[in-house]
Scaffold this active site. Structure first.
Site, PDB file in Angstrom:
ATOM      1  N   LYS A 157       0.951  -1.372  -0.056  1.00  0.00           N
ATOM      2  CA  LYS A 157       0.383   0.058  -0.433  1.00  0.00           C
ATOM      3  C   LYS A 157       0.505   1.293  -0.248  1.00  0.00           C
ATOM      4  CE  LYS A 157      -3.815  -0.237  -0.537  1.00  0.00           C
ATOM      5  NZ  LYS A 157      -4.389  -0.174  -1.037  1.00  0.00           N
TER       6      LYS A 157
ATOM      7  N   HIS B 206      -2.016   3.694  -7.619  1.00  0.00           N
ATOM      8  CA  HIS B 206      -2.875   4.243  -8.153  1.00  0.00           C
ATOM      9  C   HIS B 206      -2.723   6.019  -8.344  1.00  0.00           C
ATOM     10  CE1 HIS B 206      -4.565   1.048  -5.445  1.00  0.00           C
ATOM     11  NE2 HIS B 206      -3.906   1.324  -4.750  1.00  0.00           N
TER      12      HIS B 206
END
Length: 348
Positions: free
Chosen positions: A75, A93
């Protein structure tokens, strides 16, 4: 020598890891140096990595790693604005119009580092080589069903947490559904042929929930899709990209409908291509559901690290998929790594 540095995850409720001790042993045997940071929360204990022959580093010491090391996490990094000089493997992302992605790319540009985005590790046929999709779908469907069960109690979904395995999750959820006075809901899964959709459908079927399974053929018309509103639950398992149809438009909030719970497993609320534009922000473990309508009720669940609910199973599954690519880290100029680097350069 190629040096892979496995960092500790710094995001709350994140216990997954992308490399198991056996995988680390395989990398070391292939001539790759492996450093693993200590972690207070990682689902797989550090002793296994020590036994595999890894070097052990203090938790969150990756900023001081040798510049030649390749930093591997899952992450996002802390959003502190610091330049990033290393090569990083992680979910960035940053390529689909996400507003926070620009800041991340600016940090790489400032530091001279490179992002090898895990979402964009693809083979020669442009298929992802590894994904958490199945367990994301499985956990996402579970949270959506928890939200529906809470609605039957005239409540909002309570906080969710980490489970030691899927059996514990299933047992808890089944008890909640059996306590609800209503019959089982009907669900529709879009993206049902993919890994995410398969996981979502498997969880629903394990709970006795009837599932309508749609994929590209059923959504090729581009919409609108009134059939979605005729189901109690909608599970979006298609990642947003240019050309993705809108599945639930804002006018659905006031339209006649059975739909009361949406699980946006793909979870791209700040993407320019969000196919579920009835909400605008991700939900959290502490508050899993966002109420977007009250008459009748509609809740949206959109937790962006769902596989973390089942960290051991999801880590082992993902690490097994990714290991063949990690074994090719000695050649970053071609194959999956060369394609990921080219994607980064295109966006940065």
């Amino acid at each position: 020598m190629t040096h892979l540095w496995v960092r500790a995850e710094q995001r709350p409720n994140e216990e997954r890891v992308g490399l198991t001790p056996q995988g680390a042993a395989d990398l070391i045997a292939a001539g790759i140096r492996v450093t693993v940071e200590e972690s207070q929360v990682r689902a797989i204990p550090i002793d296994g990595y020590k036994d595999a022959g890894c070097e052990i580093a203090p938790e969150n010491s990756w900023p001081d790693a040798p510049l030649g090391a390749i930093i591997f996490g899952l992450k996002e990094l802390p959003e502190d604005g610091t330049p990033l000089p290393h090569r990083h493997i992680m979910f960035g992302h940053a390529y689909k119009g996400q507003h926070s992605g620009r800041a991340l790319l600016d940090r790489f540009k400032a530091g001279g580092g490179t992002l090898y985005d895990l979402e964009y590790l693809v083979d020669e046929n442009n298929r992802r080589v590894a994904a958490f999709g199945y367990w994301a779908g499985y956990a996402g469907a579970a949270v959506t069903l928890k939200t529906w069960a809470a609605q039957q109690r005239r409540e909002e979904c309570p906080p969710v947490g980490i489970y030691p395995g899927k059996d514990a999750l299933n047992a808890e959820l089944l008890a909640e559904l059996e306590a609800a006075s209503a019959d089982r809901p009907r669900a529709i899964v879009i993206g049902a042929l993919g890994r995410v959709g398969t996981g979502a459908a498997d969880l629903c079927e394990a709970m006795g929930v009837a599932v309508t399974k749609w994929d590209m053929a059923e959504t090729a018309s581009g919409g609108p899709f009134p059939e979605i509103l005729d189901h109690d639950l909608f599970l979006n398992c298609i990642f947003a990209r240019p050309g993705t149809p809108v599945f639930v438009p804002r006018e659905a909030l006031t339209a006649p409908r059975k739909l009361t719970a949406i699980g946006d497993v793909a979870c791209d609320p700040d993407s320019d291509y969000n196919p579920v534009p009835v909400y605008d922000r991700a939900t959290t473990w502490e508050k899993p559901a966002l109420r977007v309508a009250t008459d009748p009720v509609m809740d949206v669940t959109a937790i962006d690290n769902l596989p973390s609910m089942l960290p051991v199973e999801s880590s082992e599954d993902y690490a097994a998929q990714l290991l063949p690519s990690l074994l090719s880290l000695t050649d970053l100029e071609s194959g999956v790594w060369g394609r990921a680097r080219d994607e980064f350069r295109k966006h940065v």
